[in-house]
Design a protein around this motif. Structure first.
Motif, mmCIF file in Angstrom:
data_model
loop_
_atom_site.group_PDB
_atom_site.id
_atom_site.type_symbol
_atom_site.label_atom_id
_atom_site.label_comp_id
_atom_site.label_asym_id
_atom_site.label_seq_id
_atom_site.Cartn_x
_atom_site.Cartn_y
_atom_site.Cartn_z
ATOM 1 N N PRO A 216 8.791 -5.589 6.240
ATOM 2 C CA PRO A 216 8.616 -5.504 4.785
ATOM 3 C C PRO A 216 8.649 -4.086 4.226
ATOM 4 O O PRO A 216 9.126 -3.875 3.104
ATOM 5 C CB PRO A 216 7.245 -6.153 4.554
ATOM 6 C CG PRO A 216 7.112 -7.133 5.675
ATOM 7 C CD PRO A 216 7.738 -6.423 6.856
ATOM 8 N N LEU A 217 8.178 -3.103 4.964
ATOM 9 C CA LEU A 217 8.137 -1.740 4.428
ATOM 10 C C LEU A 217 9.534 -1.214 4.094
ATOM 11 O O LEU A 217 9.753 -0.757 2.970
ATOM 12 C CB LEU A 217 7.391 -0.800 5.375
ATOM 13 C CG LEU A 217 6.988 0.498 4.696
ATOM 14 C CD1 LEU A 217 5.544 0.841 5.045
ATOM 15 C CD2 LEU A 217 7.884 1.611 5.113
ATOM 16 N N PRO A 218 10.519 -1.289 5.000
ATOM 17 C CA PRO A 218 11.849 -0.816 4.601
ATOM 18 C C PRO A 218 12.478 -1.680 3.504
ATOM 19 O O PRO A 218 13.206 -1.167 2.659
ATOM 20 C CB PRO A 218 12.680 -0.848 5.884
ATOM 21 C CG PRO A 218 11.866 -1.517 6.904
ATOM 22 C CD PRO A 218 10.454 -1.575 6.431
ATOM 23 N N VAL A 219 12.174 -2.963 3.497
ATOM 24 C CA VAL A 219 12.732 -3.832 2.448
ATOM 25 C C VAL A 219 12.239 -3.383 1.073
ATOM 26 O O VAL A 219 12.979 -3.386 0.096
ATOM 27 C CB VAL A 219 12.362 -5.315 2.709
ATOM 28 C CG1 VAL A 219 12.663 -6.188 1.511
ATOM 29 C CG2 VAL A 219 13.083 -5.832 3.945
ATOM 30 N N VAL A 220 10.982 -2.956 0.999
ATOM 31 C CA VAL A 220 10.405 -2.504 -0.269
ATOM 32 C C VAL A 220 10.811 -1.064 -0.589
ATOM 33 O O VAL A 220 11.125 -0.734 -1.736
ATOM 34 C CB VAL A 220 8.862 -2.631 -0.227
ATOM 35 C CG1 VAL A 220 8.208 -1.926 -1.395
ATOM 36 C CG2 VAL A 220 8.452 -4.096 -0.170
ATOM 37 N N GLU A 221 10.830 -0.191 0.407
ATOM 38 C CA GLU A 221 11.005 1.240 0.167
ATOM 39 C C GLU A 221 12.459 1.718 0.084
ATOM 40 O O GLU A 221 12.760 2.610 -0.703
ATOM 41 C CB GLU A 221 10.295 2.042 1.263
ATOM 42 C CG GLU A 221 8.790 1.915 1.245
ATOM 43 C CD GLU A 221 8.151 2.737 0.147
ATOM 44 O OE1 GLU A 221 8.655 3.817 -0.170
ATOM 45 O OE2 GLU A 221 7.147 2.262 -0.402
ATOM 46 N N VAL A 222 13.357 1.163 0.880
ATOM 47 C CA VAL A 222 14.728 1.686 0.935
ATOM 48 C C VAL A 222 15.461 1.577 -0.407
ATOM 49 O O VAL A 222 16.085 2.544 -0.839
ATOM 50 C CB VAL A 222 15.535 1.024 2.078
ATOM 51 C CG1 VAL A 222 17.011 1.350 1.981
ATOM 52 C CG2 VAL A 222 14.986 1.484 3.425
ATOM 53 N N PRO A 223 15.388 0.440 -1.105
ATOM 54 C CA PRO A 223 16.118 0.380 -2.380
ATOM 55 C C PRO A 223 15.661 1.428 -3.396
ATOM 56 O O PRO A 223 16.475 1.969 -4.143
ATOM 57 C CB PRO A 223 15.822 -1.030 -2.903
ATOM 58 C CG PRO A 223 15.494 -1.828 -1.691
ATOM 59 C CD PRO A 223 14.805 -0.861 -0.774
ATOM 60 N N GLY A 224 14.385 1.721 -3.433
ATOM 61 C CA GLY A 224 13.870 2.702 -4.391
ATOM 62 C C GLY A 224 14.126 4.142 -3.991
ATOM 63 O O GLY A 224 14.375 5.001 -4.834
ATOM 64 N N SER A 225 14.083 4.413 -2.695
ATOM 65 C CA SER A 225 14.209 5.803 -2.242
ATOM 66 C C SER A 225 15.628 6.171 -1.843
ATOM 67 O O SER A 225 15.997 7.337 -1.861
ATOM 68 C CB SER A 225 13.275 6.061 -1.055
ATOM 69 O OG SER A 225 13.732 5.368 0.093
ATOM 70 N N GLY A 226 16.398 5.186 -1.419
ATOM 71 C CA GLY A 226 17.745 5.473 -0.935
ATOM 72 C C GLY A 226 17.760 6.107 0.443
ATOM 73 O O GLY A 226 18.800 6.440 0.975
ATOM 74 N N LEU B 16 0.824 -1.204 0.000
ATOM 75 C CA LEU B 16 0.000 0.000 0.000
ATOM 76 C C LEU B 16 0.862 1.258 0.000
ATOM 77 O O LEU B 16 0.631 2.192 -0.768
ATOM 78 C CB LEU B 16 -0.929 -0.009 1.218
ATOM 79 C CG LEU B 16 -1.886 1.154 1.373
ATOM 80 C CD1 LEU B 16 -2.882 1.167 0.219
ATOM 81 C CD2 LEU B 16 -2.623 1.047 2.693
ATOM 82 N N ASP B 17 1.879 1.270 0.845
ATOM 83 C CA ASP B 17 2.730 2.450 0.978
ATOM 84 C C ASP B 17 3.574 2.693 -0.275
ATOM 85 O O ASP B 17 3.986 3.815 -0.528
ATOM 86 C CB ASP B 17 3.637 2.309 2.197
ATOM 87 C CG ASP B 17 4.251 3.623 2.604
ATOM 88 O OD1 ASP B 17 3.494 4.542 2.965
ATOM 89 O OD2 ASP B 17 5.494 3.745 2.541
ATOM 90 N N SER B 18 3.812 1.658 -1.062
ATOM 91 C CA SER B 18 4.650 1.802 -2.258
ATOM 92 C C SER B 18 3.860 2.207 -3.496
ATOM 93 O O SER B 18 4.445 2.449 -4.551
ATOM 94 C CB SER B 18 5.393 0.498 -2.538
ATOM 95 O OG SER B 18 4.495 -0.508 -2.956
ATOM 96 N N ARG B 19 2.541 2.303 -3.379
ATOM 97 C CA ARG B 19 1.706 2.680 -4.535
ATOM 98 C C ARG B 19 1.958 4.130 -4.920
ATOM 99 O O ARG B 19 2.080 4.995 -4.050
ATOM 100 C CB ARG B 19 0.204 2.524 -4.234
ATOM 101 C CG ARG B 19 -0.261 1.135 -3.897
ATOM 102 C CD ARG B 19 -0.130 0.145 -5.027
ATOM 103 N NE ARG B 19 1.209 -0.431 -4.950
ATOM 104 C CZ ARG B 19 1.853 -1.049 -5.922
ATOM 105 N NH1 ARG B 19 1.330 -1.188 -7.086
ATOM 106 N NH2 ARG B 19 3.048 -1.541 -5.758
ATOM 107 N N PRO B 20 2.031 4.375 -6.222
ATOM 108 C CA PRO B 20 2.179 5.763 -6.684
ATOM 109 C C PRO B 20 0.996 6.614 -6.202
ATOM 110 O O PRO B 20 -0.149 6.197 -6.264
ATOM 111 C CB PRO B 20 2.154 5.639 -8.211
ATOM 112 C CG PRO B 20 2.511 4.215 -8.493
ATOM 113 C CD PRO B 20 2.010 3.426 -7.324
#
Length: 109
Positions: free
Chosen positions: A67-77, A26-30
């Motif tokens: 799961p949230l940092p695993v999904v978000e950190v690579p994309g956002s840095g 949900l948090d990764s949705r545009p």
């Protein structure tokens, strides 16, 4: 003596991971930009699994908040998504406190 994983534990692990993955998705949705709902879901999800289990707070924190940092950190840095672990831990702590406050076998009927 080997420890045996009970079906109940497998179900709780699946529930905790499902909550964590759902929040991360949900948090990764545009266009999603509602930190309050994300935070509330992390706290509530952590509380629910902790109320049911009442032990292993580290496991529930990792499964719900991880799961949230695993999904978000690579994309956002950015390391900011690791705050999800804090909110999951707050929820787990609340859940364990509720579990300890309610006597075993207590009925609401």
């Amino acid at each position: 003596m080997a420890s045996r994983i009970r079906p109940r534990d497998i179900g709780l692990i699946a529930l905790g991971l499902a909550v964590g993955l759902t929040v991360a998705w949900l948090d990764s949705r545009p266009g999603w930009d509602d930190a309050g709902i994300t935070t509330g879901l992390l706290v509530a999800g952590g509380a629910v699994v902790a109320v049911i289990d009442g032990r292993r707070p580290w496991l529930w924190t990792a499964l719900v908040g991880g799961p949230l940092p695993v999904v978000e950190v690579p994309g956002s840095g950015s390391a900011a998504p690791f705050v999800a672990l804090l909110f999951a831990a707050i929820g787990v702590t609340i859940g364990i406190l509720i579990r300890r406050a309610v006597p075993a076998g207590a009925s609401t009927t």
